[in-house]
Enzyme design. Structure first.
Site, PDB file in Angstrom:
ATOM      1  N   HIS B  38       0.823  -1.210   0.000  1.00 58.67           N
ATOM      2  CA  HIS B  38       0.000   0.000   0.000  1.00 58.67           C
ATOM      3  C   HIS B  38       0.853   1.253   0.000  1.00 58.67           C
ATOM      4  CE1 HIS B  38      -3.560  -2.423   0.636  1.00 58.67           C
ATOM      5  NE2 HIS B  38      -4.230  -1.352   0.296  1.00 58.67           N
ATOM      6  N   LYS B 103      -9.970  -6.833   9.055  1.00 54.07           N
ATOM      7  CA  LYS B 103     -10.638  -7.104  10.330  1.00 54.07           C
ATOM      8  C   LYS B 103     -10.536  -5.879  11.216  1.00 54.07           C
ATOM      9  CE  LYS B 103      -6.689  -9.139  12.815  1.00 54.07           C
ATOM     10  NZ  LYS B 103      -6.336  -8.515  14.094  1.00 54.07           N
TER      11      LYS B 103
HETATM   12  S1  SF4 Z   1      -6.164 -14.264  15.804  1.00 54.63           S
HETATM   13 FE1  SF4 Z   1      -4.454 -13.203  16.796  1.00 54.63          FE
HETATM   14  S2  SF4 Z   1      -2.683 -13.721  15.629  1.00 54.63           S
HETATM   15 FE2  SF4 Z   1      -4.459 -14.196  14.365  1.00 54.63          FE
HETATM   16  S3  SF4 Z   1      -4.894 -12.338  13.170  1.00 54.63           S
HETATM   17 FE3  SF4 Z   1      -6.086 -12.167  15.029  1.00 54.63          FE
HETATM   18  S4  SF4 Z   1      -4.755 -11.003  16.442  1.00 54.63           S
HETATM   19 FE4  SF4 Z   1      -3.451 -11.785  14.796  1.00 54.63          FE
END
Ligand code: SF4
Lengths: 280, 194
Positions: B38, B103
């Site tokens: 990016h 996320k």
């Molecule tokens: S579960 Fe934990 S290690 Fe996996 S993406 Fe989410 S924060 Fe990162």
């Protein structure tokens, strides 16, 4: 005195690295199951169900549960009657991490210089904590720590008068700021007391405690319960998309501290709460 | 909270129909790019230079996979934290990217960009890596090979599970859902929540 070959340590560390990443600990899976039953949000419930499927798929296919297989944090409790021979101690641990991440097909997520930021391509160096204890064994624990939740951890010196209430406010504030970024449901490791360096170490060690096990001191156990309830009342929920399962557990570790100080640290552990221990 | 089965590229009508909380099973082509890629792309956009791959009308998946085991085309993969791409996202939406997959919550500027440029920001489940990697049917490295796991890859996906987190109407799923469950147990004890 007992002699342990450096090679044995390398092999043990390597195996712990991939086993930790493939097989989510049973206390964590049980935590998801409990949360899934009580979760009030339909989105949250569906996320927990998918995490359970993911844990199982990772286990049966011997694949990493989460792609961020982290920076390896290695805890070594070395019995004072152990003599290590056949190699340099620190190098044999790093070699274990190198082998484990390569042969286990784990992601290499470490950059050498924090400002120049070039990947070391073998996930070393690992962070290694050593402690000399009684006995003639070595207890090794590998905690592959992902970036998403580690980045949301925090430390603060409170005024001593702020007491348990101040601790609660700081922990809650940290969890709210982390929100969905730390991949809830989380385990919230809390350190209280010690010094600047000690308190963060307490928080990290707290994360290693099995889910469901309280601190032996009743007033700390009580604080653990209060915090768990308060965190699950924030509404953050699985992945921060709303719900009642934000934390699976809030283990607290404490240590003595200076008359002027009340340090507190929060180490957030995401749902990929991987850890694996062996004694040799 | 509708359910959609969509195929890429997303049309303007597809985008219009997507509302926060909707679940989407996406089939087609998406591009995997994260922090380092990016940074480079936005520098090119600022200098009015073309990108190494044409991403107009496409979807970017913020992620970096594990190496594949023998017999796999890609190792486990799931979205990385979206907010780290927030400084770059408005420029990418302005350029013509129609969707991003990450996320966690994002900045106001991303929400506004989705509304202004008629685009969406999807959430996939962070850490759902084993499951998501099995919905990827083809992988091709298309740019910035020197970035290793951060290189840009073209992926073919089948029924890739997503949630609409920010829609083209300026709505925010995180902001909508969290308050519903604040003090949920206390309120349900008092009969406030049914
Ligand atoms: S579960 Fe934990 S290690 Fe996996 S993406 Fe989410 S924060 Fe990162």
């Amino acid at each position: 005195m007992r002699i342990i070959q450096a090679k044995e340590i390398t092999e043990a560390v390597a195996k712990l690295c991939w086993e930790a990443c493939y097989y989510l600990p049973e206390d964590v899976v049980a935590g998801f199951q409990r949360a899934e039953k009580t979760e009030a949000s339909p989105i949250g419930k569906s996320i927990l169900q998918q995490l359970l499927v993911n844990a199982n798929e990772a286990k049966v296919n011997h694949m990493p549960y989460c792609h961020d297989t982290g920076m390896a944090v290695v805890f070594m409790e070395i019995g004072q009657d152990v003599h290590i021979t056949g190699g340099d101690f620190m190098e044999c641990v790093q070699e274990g991490v190198r082998t484990g991440y390569r042969d286990g097909f784990l992601r290499k997520s470490v950059v050498g210089d924090p400002l120049v930021r070039v990947n070391t391509d073998d996930n070393t160096p690992a962070v290694v904590h050593t402690e000399i204890v009684a006995g003639d064994q070595i207890k090794i624990t590998v905690l592959p720590k992902g970036g998403g939740s580690e980045n949301m951890s925090a430390m603060k010196f409170l005024l001593p008068g702020e007491g348990a209430e101040g601790v609660k406010n700081f922990v809650l504030q940290t969890i709210k700021e982390a929100g969905g970024k730390a991949c809830p449901p989380v385990v919230v490791g809390v350190g209280i007391g010690g010094s600047f360096d000690k308190v963060t170490s307490l928080a990290k060690h707290a994360v290693l405690r099995e889910i469901g096990v309280h601190h032996p001191e009743p007033h700390i156990a009580e604080l653990e319960n209060e915090l768990l309830e308060a965190i699950n009342n924030t509404g953050i929920g699985p992945q921060g998309l709303g719900g009642t399962s934000t934390a699976l557990w809030v283990p607290i570790e404490t240590f003595a501290c200076h008359i002027t100080a009340l340090p507190v640290a929060v180490n957030i552990q995401c749902h990929a709460a991987r850890k694996k221990t062996i004694e040799i | 909270m509708a359910e959609h089965r969509l195929t890429t590229p997303l049309t303007n009508d597809d985008i219009k129909n997507l509302k926060i909380g909707d679940s989407v099973l996406l089939t087609g082509t998406i591009y995997m790019a994260r922090d380092a890629a990016h940074k480079r792309m936005v520098e090119l956009l600022e200098a009015n230079q073309p990108l190494p791959v044409d991403l107009r009308g496409d979807i970017i998946f913020y992620a970096g996979p594990c190496p594949p085991q023998p017999g796999q085309i890609i190792g486990p993969v799931a979205p990385t934290t979206a907010y780290r791409m927030d400084p770059y996202a408005p420029a990418m939406y302005e350029y013509g990217v129609k969707g991003t997959i990450g996320k966690g919550p994002r900045r106001e500027s991303v929400k506004e960009a989705c509304q202004q440029y008629k685009a969406v920001s999807f959430a996939a489940i962070g850490g759902l890596s084993t499951i998501l990697s099995r919905r990827i049917t083809a992988v091709e490295l298309v740019a910035y090979e020197d970035l290793g796991p951060e290189a840009i890859r073209r992926l073919e996906v089948e029924d890739f599970p997503l949630l609409v987190a920010y829609d083209s109407y300026g709505q925010d799923l995180y902001e909508q859902e969290i308050p519903k469950y604040e003090n949920y147990h206390k309120n349900s004890d008092k009969g406030v929540v049914l």
